[in-house]
Every structure is written in structure tokens, then in C-alpha cells.
Design a protein around this motif. Sequence first.
Motif, short mmCIF file in Angstrom:
data_model
loop_
_atom_site.label_atom_id
_atom_site.label_comp_id
_atom_site.label_asym_id
_atom_site.label_seq_id
_atom_site.Cartn_x
_atom_site.Cartn_y
_atom_site.Cartn_z
N GLY A 154 0.77 -1.23 0.00
CA GLY A 154 0.00 0.00 0.00
C GLY A 154 0.80 1.27 0.00
N TYR A 155 2.05 1.21 0.39
CA TYR A 155 2.91 2.39 0.48
C TYR A 155 3.71 2.65 -0.80
N CYS A 156 3.74 1.68 -1.72
CA CYS A 156 4.77 1.67 -2.76
C CYS A 156 4.29 2.25 -4.08
N GLY A 157 5.05 3.19 -4.60
CA GLY A 157 4.74 3.80 -5.88
C GLY A 157 5.13 2.96 -7.07
N GLN A 158 5.81 1.83 -6.84
CA GLN A 158 6.24 0.99 -7.94
C GLN A 158 5.29 -0.18 -8.23
N SER A 159 4.26 -0.31 -7.42
CA SER A 159 3.29 -1.39 -7.61
C SER A 159 2.42 -1.12 -8.83
N VAL A 160 2.08 -2.18 -9.56
CA VAL A 160 1.17 -2.02 -10.69
C VAL A 160 -0.24 -1.66 -10.20
N LYS A 161 -0.49 -1.84 -8.92
CA LYS A 161 -1.78 -1.47 -8.35
C LYS A 161 -1.87 0.03 -8.09
N ALA A 162 -0.73 0.71 -8.12
CA ALA A 162 -0.70 2.15 -7.87
C ALA A 162 -0.76 2.91 -9.19
N ASN A 163 -1.13 4.16 -9.09
CA ASN A 163 -1.21 5.03 -10.27
C ASN A 163 -0.34 6.25 -10.02
N THR A 164 0.97 6.03 -10.08
CA THR A 164 1.90 7.09 -9.70
C THR A 164 2.71 7.64 -10.86
N GLY A 165 2.73 6.94 -11.98
CA GLY A 165 3.53 7.41 -13.10
C GLY A 165 5.02 7.31 -12.86
N CYS A 166 5.43 6.41 -11.97
CA CYS A 166 6.86 6.27 -11.68
C CYS A 166 7.60 5.67 -12.88
N SER A 167 8.89 5.86 -12.92
CA SER A 167 9.71 5.30 -13.99
C SER A 167 9.59 3.79 -14.00
N GLN A 168 9.60 3.23 -15.21
CA GLN A 168 9.53 1.78 -15.36
C GLN A 168 10.66 1.34 -16.27
N TYR A 169 11.52 0.47 -15.74
CA TYR A 169 12.60 -0.06 -16.57
C TYR A 169 13.10 -1.36 -15.98
N ALA A 170 13.65 -2.20 -16.85
CA ALA A 170 14.20 -3.49 -16.43
C ALA A 170 15.54 -3.27 -15.72
N LEU A 171 16.07 -4.34 -15.18
CA LEU A 171 17.34 -4.27 -14.47
C LEU A 171 18.41 -3.64 -15.35
N VAL A 172 19.09 -2.61 -14.84
CA VAL A 172 20.12 -1.93 -15.61
C VAL A 172 21.30 -2.86 -15.84
N ASP A 173 22.17 -2.49 -16.79
CA ASP A 173 23.28 -3.37 -17.13
C ASP A 173 24.39 -3.30 -16.10
N GLU A 174 25.34 -4.20 -16.21
CA GLU A 174 26.41 -4.31 -15.22
C GLU A 174 27.23 -3.02 -15.16
N GLN A 175 27.45 -2.38 -16.30
CA GLN A 175 28.24 -1.16 -16.32
C GLN A 175 27.61 -0.07 -15.46
N GLN A 176 26.28 0.05 -15.51
CA GLN A 176 25.60 1.05 -14.70
C GLN A 176 25.66 0.71 -13.21
N LEU A 177 25.59 -0.57 -12.89
CA LEU A 177 25.73 -0.98 -11.49
C LEU A 177 27.11 -0.61 -10.95
N VAL A 178 28.13 -0.83 -11.76
CA VAL A 178 29.50 -0.51 -11.35
C VAL A 178 29.69 1.00 -11.27
N LYS A 179 29.12 1.73 -12.24
CA LYS A 179 29.23 3.19 -12.23
C LYS A 179 28.60 3.77 -10.97
N GLY A 180 27.48 3.19 -10.55
CA GLY A 180 26.84 3.65 -9.33
C GLY A 180 27.73 3.48 -8.12
N ALA A 181 28.50 2.41 -8.10
CA ALA A 181 29.44 2.20 -6.99
C ALA A 181 30.50 3.29 -6.98
N GLY A 182 30.98 3.68 -8.18
CA GLY A 182 31.95 4.76 -8.25
C GLY A 182 31.40 6.06 -7.71
#
Length: 332
Positions: free
Chosen positions: A66-94
Motif C-alpha cells: 500500500g505504500y509503494c509507488g512501484q506497484s502495478v496497483k498504484a497510479n503514480t507514473g513512476c519510472s519503469q525499466y528493467a534491471l540496468v546493465d552491469e556497467q551502470q551498477l558498477v558506475k553507481g558504486a563509483g
Amino acid sequence: MTLGQRVIDGYVLTKEEALNILHTEDKELLTLINEAYHVRYHYYQNKVKLNMILNAKSGLCAEDCGYCGQSVKANTGCSQYALVDEQQLVKGAGAAVEHRIGTYCIVMSGRKPTNREVDRVTNAVETIKEKYPTLKICACLGLTNDEQAKKLKAAGVDRYNHNINTSERYHDEVVSTHSYQDRVNTIEIMKNNHISPCSGVICGMGETDEDIVNMAFALKEINADSIPVNFLHAIKGTKFEDKDELTPNKCLKILALFRLVNPTKEIRVSGGREVNLRSLQPLSLYMANSIFVGDYLVTNGQPNEEDYQMIQDLGFEIETNAFTNDPSLIES
């Protein structure tokens, strides 16, 4: 002897005493904060651990929390995308290293990860650990199994977050698509695989004070190493969009409760602190020894510089990893 000293000496609060903390009169609030700070200082001095979230997979979650804006039951217009690639995960660590973050949190929406998603995360974590060996990695991927936990451990994941969110009694008012025990089971799987358990709560969702007390004691029983205490940031379009039950003083009492019930644990003041604690945010760090820096999953945090300034103004110290001030270790 003061309550804080008694807790340091090994005293375990009763649930009645814990409930009385939440019922503390506002005129006694500073005394309560001082008792909790006495415990916090004993175990963590004035150091503050910084954590940063990467929303690695967003939206399209079939769960109905009930609290989450990422649920398909919610109508929040939040960003929707699949798991980012490994390079982006590593970049985030940097980026985490650059901002003096101690723990980098890789978070995915969804009920549970596929084996392919776990492999992508573990491949990235292996690279991150090679580049930034003392950066702590926390994964938050949903419900998992033993085989996936073993892969995460082997790759170098230090901690796994899976919040209980609320009390067992109130759980069905928050979500119907998984059980309270599902969440506890995931935490136990991580503990069995020697991954540090991180589990916390969201307060302000309509639960009673007794529920909040039971949350604190449940996490004590689970023996979570890190306890994020979130305060509901009501998102328009979610089930709980109209809930506004918290005051800054109530939030401070909740933090004191979690510190005194779980004295040795990392208590993190987390999502919703900006909108619920408002101008009293600095007082939260007299009880919590950890915060998130930057944005959350679908809500904004305050600018990093304001958090650093808050810590400095308190006379506290950021707990940094040994390498974080060496720019040669940070890739653009």
C-alpha cells in the motif's frame, strides 16, 4: 542509574516500558533523546554511516504494497525499466565512493529476482569489489532462495535488505500478495548463508503504537544487524496516499524506541525523514547512527550537501572507508 546506562549494562526493556517511550510527554522528549544518545554514543560514538541507493530496476511490480509507488496497483507514473546493465551498477558504486558512502545498496522492484538477474548483479558486484574492495554492498532484490543467496555471498555481497515493514498483526492491511513469514524467511536464508541481515520498518501506515513496539522486538528477535526506520512518505496514487499520522516529535520517540530496544545495532533514519522530521532532522542522529544520502526509490531526498552540513554542524563525523578520499580510485 539512568535508563540508557541500564541498557548498556544489559537490561532488556519490557514491551510495557517500550510503549511508555512512545507515550513520553513532549516536555520530556529531550531527556528521552539524551538517554538514547547515551547508548548510541557508547557503541558508535559520534560517527555516522552513509548509505546510497541505486534503483536498479523500477516499477512494474505485481505486489500490492500500500505504500509503494512501484506497484502495478498504484497510479503514480513512476519510472519503469528493467534491471540496468552491469556497467551502470558498477558506475553507481563509483558515485558512492565519490560521495564518501560506506554502503552501496542495489535495489530491484518486484516480488523476486530471476536467476539471470541475480547473475547480472553478482557479476557487477565482483567487479565492484575488485575496484573498491572496502565498499560495502547491500542487495535488496526481493524474496530469494538458498541457491541465489549462495551466489550473492560468493560474489561479495555483504548485506541483504528485506524489511518486515510492519508488525505481523498489521501486515495484511499493508499487503496481500505475500505473507509476513515470507519476509522473515528471506532474512533467515541470508543469515544461514552468512550475509549480514538488514531489515527495518515503515511507520505511519495506520499501525498502532503496540504494533511499533512489536516491530522493534521482532527485529531484536530476528537479530537484524542494520535496522532502517522509514517514515511513510505518502505518494499520490498509492493506497496510503492520504495518510498523514506522524509528527516530528513522534518520529523522534520512535527512533529512541528502536535504539533502546536494539542498542548495539545500526539504526538508520531512512525514507521519509525529510518530510516527517522536517527541521528536527538533526535530532534524529542523536539516536540513529546511519542515514541514506541522496534520493530514494521513487521519492527525492535532500541535496547531499545538506546532509554533510547537518553532520558537521552537529559535531559528528562521517564514517568513511579508507579509500574514499583518493580520487585516483574513482572512475569518471
